[in-house]
Scaffold this active site. Structure first.
Site, PDB file in Angstrom:
ATOM      1  N   ARG A  17      32.353 138.675  96.700  1.00  0.00           N
ATOM      2  CA  ARG A  17      32.470 137.547  95.765  1.00  0.00           C
ATOM      3  C   ARG A  17      31.126 137.242  95.082  1.00  0.00           C
ATOM      4  O   ARG A  17      30.754 136.091  94.881  1.00  0.00           O
ATOM      5  CB  ARG A  17      33.018 136.308  96.474  1.00  0.00           C
ATOM      6  CG  ARG A  17      34.457 136.443  96.929  1.00  0.00           C
ATOM      7  CD  ARG A  17      34.922 135.215  97.669  1.00  0.00           C
ATOM      8  NE  ARG A  17      34.229 135.094  98.943  1.00  0.00           N
ATOM      9  CZ  ARG A  17      34.129 133.978  99.654  1.00  0.00           C
ATOM     10  NH1 ARG A  17      34.699 132.870  99.209  1.00  0.00           N
ATOM     11  NH2 ARG A  17      33.487 133.944 100.804  1.00  0.00           N
ATOM     12  N   GLU A 484      42.112 117.580 105.731  1.00  0.00           N
ATOM     13  CA  GLU A 484      42.281 119.029 105.896  1.00  0.00           C
ATOM     14  C   GLU A 484      40.976 119.762 106.206  1.00  0.00           C
ATOM     15  O   GLU A 484      40.786 120.907 105.807  1.00  0.00           O
ATOM     16  CB  GLU A 484      42.967 119.633 104.667  1.00  0.00           C
ATOM     17  CG  GLU A 484      44.314 118.991 104.383  1.00  0.00           C
ATOM     18  CD  GLU A 484      45.037 119.581 103.182  1.00  0.00           C
ATOM     19  OE1 GLU A 484      44.652 120.676 102.722  1.00  0.00           O
ATOM     20  OE2 GLU A 484      45.995 118.936 102.709  1.00  0.00           O
ATOM     21  N   ASP A 599      54.043 120.509  99.861  1.00  0.00           N
ATOM     22  CA  ASP A 599      53.540 120.941  98.554  1.00  0.00           C
ATOM     23  C   ASP A 599      54.302 122.157  98.046  1.00  0.00           C
ATOM     24  O   ASP A 599      54.421 123.156  98.762  1.00  0.00           O
ATOM     25  CB  ASP A 599      52.055 121.307  98.653  1.00  0.00           C
ATOM     26  CG  ASP A 599      51.161 120.089  98.818  1.00  0.00           C
ATOM     27  OD1 ASP A 599      51.625 118.981  98.518  1.00  0.00           O
ATOM     28  OD2 ASP A 599      50.003 120.257  99.237  1.00  0.00           O
ATOM     29  N   HIS A 694      39.719 119.725  88.600  1.00  0.00           N
ATOM     30  CA  HIS A 694      39.062 121.005  88.357  1.00  0.00           C
ATOM     31  C   HIS A 694      37.759 120.829  87.587  1.00  0.00           C
ATOM     32  O   HIS A 694      36.988 121.771  87.449  1.00  0.00           O
ATOM     33  CB  HIS A 694      39.998 121.943  87.592  1.00  0.00           C
ATOM     34  CG  HIS A 694      41.284 122.203  88.322  1.00  0.00           C
ATOM     35  ND1 HIS A 694      42.454 121.550  88.015  1.00  0.00           N
ATOM     36  CD2 HIS A 694      41.574 123.008  89.368  1.00  0.00           C
ATOM     37  CE1 HIS A 694      43.406 121.949  88.836  1.00  0.00           C
ATOM     38  NE2 HIS A 694      42.897 122.827  89.663  1.00  0.00           N
TER      39      HIS A 694
END
Length: 754
Positions: A17, A484, A599, A694
């Site tokens: 990455r 989470e 979701d 975002h």
């Protein structure tokens, strides 16, 4: 006629990455633009050489993108929204980042452009914006510069361009309504200019992508292809490239075009090779997309050989990936933790290049022994005990209609839920995740590497959950989440706790911009050996008197965001997941969790590309969600979340989910998506996203209030929730606190204004 190999594109991000890290370092101000550009050059050179060494004859150039290839095309054409333009009218890489992210190291921040899914994949693109009378010009020469790079390295190449008709199809009109197809005549001169520049460089073939040709297009759009390609003909050979579906329904349009070749996806389409050969002009090259670019499974090359061999020698033929290999991880050879059996079932991007080379050599020589050797593990997999689970298959066969029905209709459930939770008007909540800080990621990494024992890991996670609850209570949110902290990814986390999945170490694929995901792989029947989320949800609820949502990823999304099996239907996989998560809903409810969010952001993206195939998909997709949720009692409130969606054409199915509350992404579209819910008279509760997670920009109270007032013009205020567009995992805490504080303040202001 010698058969050649090529790919339609290659993964950009790098095995480790590298591109993601370079982008984020540059955005944070920790490195220079020159350093970022250098990483791009290094990755391109590496990837071209890797493909060449793996046996690819014609290398793709132009498939690299700094954010996404549609946005690259927008810059190529000079299509820059006014709010993102430089004062002097120039275009640079920061212009691109401002369009995609809303901000960059230079220039003024402005609302990011809308983002949506690339056809029915898990890749995203920035939606082009069009206005009446718009002008286009060549302003961004990235493609030409990369062609020069590749030629200087001595490579035999095939530049890649997104075609003009598909580009217009993918965009949206902003401002005064008009037919964006009328802009075609205005963008064609830019394409002509680019093709002329490529011809000057000695380029023979250009891959021009028109995936819109696999869709059920309006006649006006189909009619647009002929004049467009008449204008583009004559400078270089054009390989008209389609993917994700077959072309047979639009073949009459295609064969009338002045191009020299056609690429077809023989994996996801139903095109017959013999029919294609018969109907295509005799002098056209056929590029056969025989290797799946969207999955990780080793190909049965003996089957591929049989599929194409009948036309070998009868026309010019290339063998290729079905689509860009962008959707596949890069290299299987670095996966050291997969056991030998499972690893033998897989092929990543570089291995797929090798498959193409094996297939090319066999088709050119007629020798098939190497194909048979390569394909042997596929035969073994069909009989592996790791694939089949009799108990799962029995439970699936026993599903009845009652299993997908809640006990009472929404109106009855809503009364029970109002009595239980006593929430204020304009209730505030978030979508689930909170910032994944360096500390959280380090904690998980240390545990995974064995540097931290289970007790210390759990203590650390518990502390982060506690802090998330404290933060939310300080902010004054009404319905909380546990944040989470224990989850690396909303799909991977569940896959790790379900039988039937395996995971890779470096199987990263690009989702959008610098966002990468590592999809799990479904290798067999799916079941839940133990509760997954109950412990942490119960702990979080013990810390507060406010309701804490249990957070699940839905069955269709887990399916769509995983690499699925190819030996059973998608419906079978989705329903197996639904049954496993149904048990999780029951356990959460038994543990005292009164609000459970399931979701399903991927429900719409999983739609077949042709509308005529939608009904069957939506029927089983909705049923899978309902199987998952229907075990809940009336007083348990079921939420669902969706993003990047156009809803108007599937509103019947959205309503059929029968979720008590749906939260949706709407801020980038300025609440435009609510038109669908208003027109349908959607009966349940809705949380329209009020700011774009975002983008790092913090929305003002006034901005959020204005959006909520706009929402209340379409949906009764008593059925509206207040929430961000999506989870906050990728954001930092300072901007998260600031944005949520403004969101809560806006909700309070509206309550007082009643």
């Amino acid at each position: 006629m010698t058969i050649l190999t090529h790919t339609l594109g290659f993964p950009r991000v790098g095995l480790r990455r590298e591109l993601k890290k370079a982008q984020e370092s540059y955005w944070a101000g920790n490195s220079t633009r020159e350093a970022l550009l250098a990483v791009g050059r290094e990755l391109r050179a590496r990837h071209w050489e890797q493909q060449k060494q793996a046996g690819i004859d014609l290398l793709p150039v132009g498939d690299f993108a700094w954010y996404d290839h549609v946005l690259t095309t927008s810059l190529l054409l000079g299509n820059v929204p006014a709010r993102h333009q430089n004062n002097d009218g120039s275009v640079d890489i920061d212009t691109l980042f401002r369009i995609g992210r809303g901000r960059a190291p230079t220039g003024e921040p402005a609302a990011a452009a809308e983002m949506t899914k690339w056809f029915n994949t898990n890749y995203h693109y920035i939606v082009p914006e069009f206005s009446k009378g718009q002008q286009f010009r060549l302003t961004w020469t990235q493609l030409l510069e990369e062609v020069d790079e590749a030629l200087a390295l001595g490579h035999k190449i095939k530049p890649v361009l997104l075609g003009p008709v598909t580009y217009l199809w993918l965009g949206k009109v902003k401002g005064e309504p008009f037919d964006r197809l009328t802009l075609l005549k205005d963008i064609l001169p830019v394409y002509q200019h680019v093709l002329a520049e490529l011809a000057k460089r000695g380029i023979e073939w250009v891959q021009i992508d028109e995936p819109a040709l696999v869709l059920e297009l309006p006649q006006a759009w189909l009619d647009a292809f002929k004049p467009a390609y008449d204008a583009l003909a004559g400078q270089v050979k054009l390989l008209l490239t389609t993917y994700f579906e077959g072309v047979t329904p639009n073949l009459d349009t295609i064969i009338a075009l002045p191009v020299q070749g056609l690429h077809v996806d023989l994996i996801h389409g139903k095109d017959d090779v013999a029919e294609l050969h018969q109907r295509l002009p005799v002098d056209w090259l056929l590029s056969a997309g025989l290797i799946n670019g969207r999955n990780v499974w080793r190909a049965d090359l003996t089957e591929k050989y049989a599929q194409i061999n009948a036309i070998v020698g009868k026309r010019a033929l290339w063998v290729a990936s079905s689509c860009s290999l962008l959707h596949s991880p890069i290299d299987l050879s670095v996966e050291t933790r997969l056991d030998t059996e499972v690893k033998s079932w897989f092929a990543f991007a570089l291995q797929k290049c090798g498959e193409l080379a094996l297939l090319r050599d066999a088709l050119n020589s007629g020798e098939t022994a190497a194909l048979e050797e390569w394909s042997a593990p596929i035969q073994a997999r069909r009989h592996s005990r790791r694939v089949h689970n009799a108990a799962v298959e029995k439970r699936l066969a026993a599903i009845t209609a009652q299993d997908s029905q809640r006990e009472n209709p929404y109106e009855v459930r809503a009364e029970a839920q109002r009595a239980r939770f006593k929430l204020p008007a304009w209730p505030t909540t978030t979508i689930g995740s909170f910032p994944q800080t360096t500390e959280i990621r380090g904690l998980r990494l240390d545990f995974k590497k064995g540097n931290l024992d289970a007790n210390n890991y759990r203590t650390g996670i518990a502390e982060h959950i506690k802090q998330a609850i404290i933060e939310q209570e300080r902010l004054g949110l009404d319905v909380l989440v546990h944040g989470e902290a224990e989850r690396n990814d909303m799909v991977e986390y569940f896959g790790e706790h379900l039988d039937g999945f395996v995971f890779t170490q470096n199987g990263w694929v690009q989702s959008y911009g610098s966002r990468c995901v590592k999809p799990p792989v479904v290798i067999g029947d799916i079941s839940r050996p133990a509760p997954i989320t109950v412990e942490w949800a119960k702990y979080a609820q013990s810390l507060t008197d406010k309701p804490v949502k249990g957070m699940l990823t839905g069955p269709v999304t887990i399916l769509c965001w995983s690499f699925p099996r190819e030996d059973v239907t998608r419906e079978t996989i989705a329903k197996q997941i639904a049954l496993a998560l149904r048990d999780e809903v029951a356990d959460l409810e038994a543990a005292g969790i009164g609000i459970i969010q399931i979701d399903e952001p991927a429900l719409r993206e999983g739609l077949p590309l042709r509308r005529s195939d939608w009904d069957a998909y939506l029927e089983w997709g909705v049923e899978a969600f309902r199987i998952n949720a229907a075990v809940a009692k009336d007083e348990t409130q079921i939420h669902t979340h969706m993003c990047y969606c156009e809803f108007n054409d599937i509103m019947d199915s959205i309503a059929a989910l029968d979720a008590d509350v749906i939260t949706i992404e709407t801020s980038r579209s300025d609440m435009e998506l609510l038109e669908s819910f208003e027109a349908f008279d959607y009966p349940n509760e809705i949380g329209p996203g009020v700011y774009d997670i975002h983008s790092p920009n913090v929305p003002s109270v006034e901005w959020i209030e204005a959006l909520l007032k706009k929402a209340a013009q379409r949906i009764p205020a008593q059925r509206l929730w207040v929430n961000p567009d999506c989870g906050l995992k990728t954001r930092g805490w300072p901007e998260t606190r600031a944005a949520l504080a403004n969101m809560v303040k806006a909700a309070h202001n509206l309550r007082q204004a009643k």
